[in-house]
Design a protein around this motif. Structure first.
Motif: not given
Length: 142
Positions: A55-77, A111-116
């Motif tokens: 959500i945070d990254a989408d808000v920051a980036t989509s102000r400039h351009a609508e993504p063609v693809e936006f997916a997030v994978s989350v995993q753990g053991d 994007l990288p800065r928004a994710v960080k």
């Protein structure tokens, strides 16, 4: 706690191994432990970790351009050791593409800065997991 900081859900059993969580706005999600298509609590945790930063990254980036693809994978053991059952090796991976052009270039740069920034400061979910906080469980009337 004040009304400004308090967050809550109510969980009700709807059947054997099935539950519905409802928020104060009336939204609900079904989950369980029956092995069917419902999310498990661990899967909800993974979705919350990834969803918060998404959500945070989408808000920051989509102000400039609508993504063609936006997916997030989350995993753990999921492990069981001397600390009991818990998750380790949690990883969130973003798969995002933006259109060609100046606006897409700007979104790709952000994007990288928004994710960080989300990970380091904004995402309440992953910040809480990483910082750790006590959880109190009580039985009403006991």
């Amino acid at each position: 706690m004040s009304d400004d900081t308090l967050r809550s859900v109510r969980i009700e059993r709807t059947g054997t191994g099935r539950y519905t969580a409802t928020n104060v706005r009336g939204g609900s999600i079904t989950f369980g432990s029956t092995g069917d298509a419902d999310f498990t609590p661990v899967e909800l945790l993974l979705a919350a970790i990834g969803g918060c930063t998404a959500i945070d990254a989408d808000v920051a980036t989509s102000r400039h351009a609508e993504p063609v693809e936006f997916a997030v994978s989350v995993q753990g053991d999921k492990v069981s050791d001397e600390d009991g059952q818990h998750m380790t090796n949690l990883a969130v991976t973003f798969h995002v593409t933006f259109p060609e052009g100046e606006a897409g270039d700007r979104a790709r740069t952000i994007l990288p800065r928004a994710v960080k920034t989300s990970h380091d400061r904004l995402c309440t979910v992953s910040r809480t997991v990483e910082l750790g906080t006590p959880v109190t469980s009580t039985v009403e009337g006991a």
